[in-house]
Design an enzyme around this catalytic site. Structure first.
Site, short mmCIF file in Angstrom:
data_model
loop_
_atom_site.label_atom_id
_atom_site.label_comp_id
_atom_site.label_asym_id
_atom_site.label_seq_id
_atom_site.Cartn_x
_atom_site.Cartn_y
_atom_site.Cartn_z
N GLY A 48 0.78 -1.24 0.00
CA GLY A 48 0.00 0.00 0.00
C GLY A 48 0.80 1.28 0.00
O GLY A 48 0.35 2.30 -0.51
N ASP A 103 0.90 3.29 4.45
CA ASP A 103 -0.21 3.93 3.75
C ASP A 103 -1.26 4.40 4.74
O ASP A 103 -1.71 5.54 4.71
CB ASP A 103 -0.82 3.00 2.69
N ASP A 106 -4.61 1.75 10.86
CA ASP A 106 -6.01 1.47 11.21
C ASP A 106 -6.02 0.98 12.67
O ASP A 106 -5.94 1.78 13.58
CB ASP A 106 -6.51 0.43 10.20
N LYS A 134 -6.64 6.36 11.16
CA LYS A 134 -8.02 6.29 11.66
C LYS A 134 -7.99 6.24 13.18
O LYS A 134 -7.90 5.16 13.77
CB LYS A 134 -8.70 5.02 11.13
N PHE A 155 -14.00 2.84 5.07
CA PHE A 155 -13.09 2.18 4.14
C PHE A 155 -12.73 3.12 3.00
O PHE A 155 -13.60 3.74 2.40
CB PHE A 155 -13.74 0.90 3.60
N ASP A 162 -6.08 -0.35 -1.68
CA ASP A 162 -6.88 -1.14 -2.61
C ASP A 162 -8.18 -1.64 -2.01
O ASP A 162 -8.33 -1.75 -0.80
CB ASP A 162 -6.08 -2.36 -3.06
N ARG A 168 -5.45 0.96 -6.47
CA ARG A 168 -4.16 1.48 -5.97
C ARG A 168 -3.61 2.59 -6.85
O ARG A 168 -2.86 3.45 -6.40
CB ARG A 168 -3.11 0.36 -5.91
P1 IMP Z 1 -3.93 -2.22 10.71
O1 IMP Z 1 -2.95 -3.32 10.93
O2 IMP Z 1 -5.31 -2.55 11.23
O3 IMP Z 1 -3.47 -0.87 11.22
O4 IMP Z 1 -4.18 -2.10 9.16
C1 IMP Z 1 -3.22 -1.67 8.32
C2 IMP Z 1 -3.41 -2.23 6.93
O5 IMP Z 1 -4.76 -2.57 6.64
C3 IMP Z 1 -3.04 -1.16 5.94
O6 IMP Z 1 -1.64 -1.19 5.64
C4 IMP Z 1 -3.93 -1.47 4.77
O7 IMP Z 1 -3.30 -2.38 3.92
C5 IMP Z 1 -5.16 -2.11 5.37
N1 IMP Z 1 -6.26 -1.14 5.53
C6 IMP Z 1 -6.73 -0.62 6.68
N2 IMP Z 1 -7.75 0.23 6.46
C7 IMP Z 1 -7.93 0.26 5.12
C8 IMP Z 1 -8.85 0.97 4.25
O8 IMP Z 1 -9.72 1.78 4.65
N3 IMP Z 1 -8.71 0.72 2.91
C9 IMP Z 1 -7.78 -0.13 2.39
N4 IMP Z 1 -6.92 -0.81 3.17
C10 IMP Z 1 -6.98 -0.62 4.53
#
Ligand code: IMP
Length: 178
Positions: A48, A103, A106, A134, A155, A162, A168
């Site tokens: 990403g 990228d 979350d 977020k 999202f 993606d 992307r």
């Molecule tokens: P985390 O481990 O929950 O912080 O998520 C991180 C990864 O989840 C990011 O590097 C993205 O690849 C994916 N991700 C989280 N939220 C989104 C979104 O809203 N759209 C697309 N990919 C996301």
């Protein structure tokens, strides 16, 4: 505002290309001010972060390296089931300042996994840069230093992010229409 369709879902433009590029310029300025003179390795997290990493790194005005790693899921033999392994390391990061380029942050699970690995590999200092964050979803306490935009818990796709592999290449960020 522009609307697009990817597979079965509709998205509305949320951050324009111009807004994103101006913000990356500001983040690069901050990093240039904060870290010039240090031995810095930028670490892009694939897939990403490839666009954000490129646009940020090209605006860095001191000598620095960049490297990319990828989180790969594999079935471990532990009771936790699926665990994620970071692959693609080809850089000695010991005693260096690392700027992680994500990228989006979350829940922060991915970030925590990366930071753990950087600590094991004896990074001198760890800074986190993410285009999107977020706050409502974030479950960790790892400080985030260079954040492009705080966004709601919706999202999003585009600018490296993606939906099922698509989107992307979009130069703007789009939010899911619910
Ligand atoms: P985390 O481990 O929950 O912080 O998520 C991180 C990864 O989840 C990011 O590097 C993205 O690849 C994916 N991700 C989280 N939220 C989104 C979104 O809203 N759209 C697309 N990919 C996301």
């Amino acid at each position: 505002m522009k609307e697009i369709r990817i597979l079965d879902k509709k998205f509305r433009e949320y951050l324009t290309e111009d807004v994103i590029q101006k913000r990356i310029e500001e983040l690069a300025k901050q990093i240039n001010n904060d870290l010039a003179g240090q031995e810095v390795v930028f670490l892009g997290i694939l897939n990403g972060a490839f666009l954000f990493a490129a646009d940020l790194f090209r605006r860095i005005d001191f000598p620095a390296r960049i490297s990319f790693v990828k989180l790969a899921s594999y079935k471990g033999t532990t009771s936790q089931g699926t665990i994620k392994e970071l692959i693609g390391w080809n850089e000695d990061i010991s005693n260096k300042t690392i700027v992680v380029i994500e990228d989006i942050v979350d829940t922060g699970n991915t970030l925590e996994r990366i930071v753990d690995e950087l600590v094991i590999r004896k990074a001198a200092e760890i800074r986190i840069s993410a285009l999107l964050y977020k706050p409502e979803a974030y479950l960790k306490t790892i400080p985030l230093h260079y954040i492009g935009f705080e966004i709601p818990n919706d999202f999003v796709v585009g600018f490296g992010l993606d939906y099922d592999g698509f989107g992307r290449n979009l130069p703007a960020v789009y939010s899911l229409i619910k």
